[in-house]
Design a protein around this motif. Structure first.
Motif, short mmCIF file in Angstrom:
data_model
loop_
_atom_site.label_atom_id
_atom_site.label_comp_id
_atom_site.label_asym_id
_atom_site.label_seq_id
_atom_site.Cartn_x
_atom_site.Cartn_y
_atom_site.Cartn_z
N LEU A 1 -6.75 1.13 13.85
CA LEU A 1 -6.35 1.87 12.64
C LEU A 1 -6.75 3.34 12.74
O LEU A 1 -5.96 4.23 12.41
N LYS A 2 -7.98 3.58 13.15
CA LYS A 2 -8.42 4.96 13.31
C LYS A 2 -7.54 5.68 14.32
O LYS A 2 -7.14 6.83 14.10
N TRP A 3 -7.22 5.02 15.41
CA TRP A 3 -6.38 5.59 16.47
C TRP A 3 -5.02 5.99 15.91
O TRP A 3 -4.50 7.06 16.21
N GLN A 4 -4.45 5.12 15.07
CA GLN A 4 -3.12 5.38 14.52
C GLN A 4 -3.15 6.45 13.42
O GLN A 4 -2.29 7.33 13.39
N LEU B 1 -7.73 -13.28 12.24
CA LEU B 1 -7.08 -11.98 12.11
C LEU B 1 -7.02 -11.54 10.66
O LEU B 1 -7.31 -10.38 10.35
N GLN B 2 -6.67 -12.45 9.77
CA GLN B 2 -6.57 -12.09 8.35
C GLN B 2 -7.92 -11.65 7.80
O GLN B 2 -8.02 -10.66 7.08
N PHE C 1 -4.10 2.50 4.28
CA PHE C 1 -3.84 1.41 5.22
C PHE C 1 -3.04 0.29 4.54
O PHE C 1 -3.26 0.01 3.37
N PRO C 2 -2.14 -0.35 5.29
CA PRO C 2 -1.33 -1.43 4.72
C PRO C 2 -2.21 -2.58 4.21
O PRO C 2 -3.28 -2.84 4.77
N PRO C 3 -1.75 -3.29 3.18
CA PRO C 3 -2.54 -4.41 2.65
C PRO C 3 -2.61 -5.59 3.63
O PRO C 3 -3.55 -6.36 3.60
N GLU C 4 -1.62 -5.69 4.51
CA GLU C 4 -1.60 -6.74 5.54
C GLU C 4 -1.67 -6.06 6.91
O GLU C 4 -1.20 -4.94 7.08
N CYS C 5 -2.22 -6.76 7.87
CA CYS C 5 -2.35 -6.20 9.20
C CYS C 5 -0.98 -5.84 9.77
O CYS C 5 -0.10 -6.70 9.85
#
Length: 166
Positions: free
Chosen positions: A73-76, A115-116, A137-141
């Motif tokens: 996430l940080k990368w993106q 994962l969840q 950030f999106p609520p789902e991965c």
């Protein structure tokens, strides 16, 4: 592995050894098992400890996934702050997860559930280390397991760091 000898005439371990000296208790239980002294085993605590070992492996998987997802996430979401350190963390977590699954193949069916749970912690890590609001950030991965665990997936715009370190 060296297994200490236990006096065959000895009775069950001293009361509270499990609570007072866990390491000594583990060594004693290993010796009793090795010597097949079944009646002297501390079965209630032994059963509890064996069950907890499986739980620890699941926790280890979730922790590693959380760290990996947080760095993805940080990368993106902060490409301007990408570093060799972030790249190393992503790569190391992927290797560690791969080894964990190789050593514990029965954890593979648990990956989707892990994962969840890991995504929520990954978001918290990204929020705390980027100062971006959680709503960023999106609520789902947004990543699939194959992407997360694949050694060529780095979300967002391409980075020279990946190419430099090959």
């Amino acid at each position: 592995m060296h297994i200490p000898e236990i006096d065959p005439k000895a009775t069950v371990s001293e009361p509270n050894l499990y609570n007072n000296d866990f390491y000594a208790w583990t060594q004693e239980q290993a010796a009793l098992l090795h010597q097949q002294q079944w009646s002297q085993l501390d079965l209630p605590n032994l059963i509890e400890e064996i069950a907890s070992l499986g739980k620890q492996q699941r926790q280890e998987l979730r922790n590693r996934l959380s760290l990996l997802i947080g760095h993805l996430l940080k990368w993106q979401y902060q490409p301007e702050r990408r570093s060799r350190s972030w790249l190393a963390t992503i790569r190391i977590q992927r290797l560690d997860i791969s080894e964990l699954l190789e050593d514990n193949p029965s954890l593979k069916p648990y990956l989707e559930e892990a994962l969840q749970k890991a995504y929520l912690k990954g978001v918290e890590l990204a929020v705390s280390e980027t100062d971006l609001p959680s709503r960023t950030f999106p609520p789902e991965c947004p990543y699939g397991l194959a992407e997360i665990l694949g050694d060529r997936f780095y979300p967002g715009e391409p980075s020279n760091l990946v190419d430099e370190l090959g």
